[in-house]
Motif scaffolding. Sequence first.
Motif, PDB file in Angstrom:
ATOM      1  N   HIS A  42       0.833  -1.211   0.000  1.00 16.28           N
ATOM      2  CA  HIS A  42       0.000   0.000   0.000  1.00 16.28           C
ATOM      3  C   HIS A  42       0.868   1.262   0.000  1.00 16.28           C
ATOM      4  CE1 HIS A  42      -3.335  -2.716   0.777  1.00 16.28           C
ATOM      5  NE2 HIS A  42      -2.676  -3.180   1.824  1.00 16.28           N
ATOM      6  N   GLY A  43       1.993   1.153  -0.692  1.00 10.19           N
ATOM      7  CA  GLY A  43       2.933   2.253  -0.750  1.00 10.19           C
ATOM      8  C   GLY A  43       2.884   3.000  -2.070  1.00 10.19           C
ATOM      9  N   GLN A  44       3.837   3.894  -2.239  1.00 10.05           N
ATOM     10  CA  GLN A  44       3.955   4.682  -3.460  1.00 10.05           C
ATOM     11  C   GLN A  44       5.043   4.091  -4.348  1.00 10.05           C
ATOM     12  OE1 GLN A  44       4.064   9.016  -2.968  1.00 10.05           O
ATOM     13  NE2 GLN A  44       3.507   8.740  -0.823  1.00 10.05           N
ATOM     14  N   TRP A  45       4.860   4.282  -5.645  1.00 11.76           N
ATOM     15  CA  TRP A  45       5.851   3.841  -6.646  1.00 11.76           C
ATOM     16  C   TRP A  45       6.183   5.038  -7.519  1.00 11.76           C
ATOM     17  CZ3 TRP A  45       5.767   2.599 -12.125  1.00 11.76           C
ATOM     18  CH2 TRP A  45       6.828   1.801 -12.558  1.00 11.76           C
ATOM     19  N   LEU A  46       7.420   5.504  -7.401  1.00 13.17           N
ATOM     20  CA  LEU A  46       7.870   6.672  -8.139  1.00 13.17           C
ATOM     21  C   LEU A  46       8.745   6.238  -9.310  1.00 13.17           C
ATOM     22  CD1 LEU A  46       8.861   8.966  -5.107  1.00 13.17           C
ATOM     23  CD2 LEU A  46       6.621   8.699  -6.201  1.00 13.17           C
ATOM     24  N   VAL A  47       8.839   7.103 -10.302  1.00 13.06           N
ATOM     25  CA  VAL A  47       9.705   6.860 -11.463  1.00 13.06           C
ATOM     26  C   VAL A  47      10.695   8.009 -11.583  1.00 13.06           C
ATOM     27  CG1 VAL A  47       9.806   6.688 -13.979  1.00 13.06           C
ATOM     28  CG2 VAL A  47       8.030   5.457 -12.717  1.00 13.06           C
ATOM     29  N   ARG A  48      11.951   7.638 -11.778  1.00  9.11           N
ATOM     30  CA  ARG A  48      13.030   8.620 -11.926  1.00  9.11           C
ATOM     31  C   ARG A  48      13.876   8.229 -13.130  1.00  9.11           C
ATOM     32  NH1 ARG A  48      15.486   8.369  -6.833  1.00  9.11           N
ATOM     33  NH2 ARG A  48      17.109   6.916  -7.480  1.00  9.11           N
ATOM     34  N   LEU A 186      15.843  12.778  -1.162  1.00 11.33           N
ATOM     35  CA  LEU A 186      14.932  13.894  -1.397  1.00 11.33           C
ATOM     36  C   LEU A 186      13.545  13.433  -1.830  1.00 11.33           C
ATOM     37  CD1 LEU A 186      17.303  16.504  -3.099  1.00 11.33           C
ATOM     38  CD2 LEU A 186      16.518  16.409  -0.723  1.00 11.33           C
ATOM     39  N   GLN A 187      13.459  12.265  -2.436  1.00 14.39           N
ATOM     40  CA  GLN A 187      12.149  11.724  -2.816  1.00 14.39           C
ATOM     41  C   GLN A 187      11.510  10.915  -1.690  1.00 14.39           C
ATOM     42  OE1 GLN A 187      13.321   9.951  -6.885  1.00 14.39           O
ATOM     43  NE2 GLN A 187      11.326  10.889  -7.290  1.00 14.39           N
TER      44      GLN A 187
END
Length: 295
Positions: A42-48, A186-187
Amino acid sequence: MGEPFSPSSQYIGRFAPSPTGPLHFGSLITAVASYCEAKSQHGQWLVRIEDTDIPRIYPNSECHILDCLDAFEFEIDGDILFQKDRLDIYHQVIHTLQQQGLVYACQCTRKMLGSNAIYAGHCRHLNLGFANQAIRLKVEDQLICFHDQLQGLQCSNLQHDLGDFVLLRRDGIINYQLAVVVDDYLQGITHVVRGADLLDNTQRQIWLGQCLKYPQLNYMHLPLAMNEHGQKLSKQNMAEALDVKQAPQLLAHALSALGQPSIELNSPHLMLKQAVAAWDFKAIPQQLTLDAIYR
């Protein structure tokens, strides 16, 4: 230097490809595993997009990455971050390390160093000016250990195994080790899921994070997909680019390679929802390479 994304106990993961070539099946395995692990928590998935090594950026590979993310219907939390837009932040971090006496300028070239795998600190006490030089981070004679979620306990003494390592290249390119550590902080990244080819980078990144007083992350290093020659799938080995028209079939194959339950072919969005619901990281093969070979 900027502030971290937000202090939170929530799981925040990421997928961070480099546009040095199109995404291949090995990249898809990393994307799928990092995505399912984050969403199942139930977390976040970021793209970099890790594009600091500008001379190595392959034409149109950035567009291919974004097209693949769309075609596989990943649900991305937040805006996509591009490292090439953040060079000032990395230079500020180097300045902070310089003020603390933790880095130094190095004039050594590859020719001067020869085949030596361990940097012996030739320039550590020369007090060279920082302009037009490589910048190295000092390491200490101590053991750095972490427990990888798949690969188990990993330890390294950086002074014995590597020596002081480069954060800024002589040609002005920000080194991967610096950019990834700063941006993970930082993210607000809490968990890193990536390929086992990056396993030996981790102690460097932990050490740099300690120097910057960043919290330590949790790591899971995935076994690598191999080609028919026993080489890892990579851009250097001319791995075949993902065919977005085959997204459902490729997604099913990636889940199978990760040891997950089989799911019916459908739209990628529905397949990923099923994959997240059934996700079990303990089923991933606990090895450095995958037996399943993609041709």
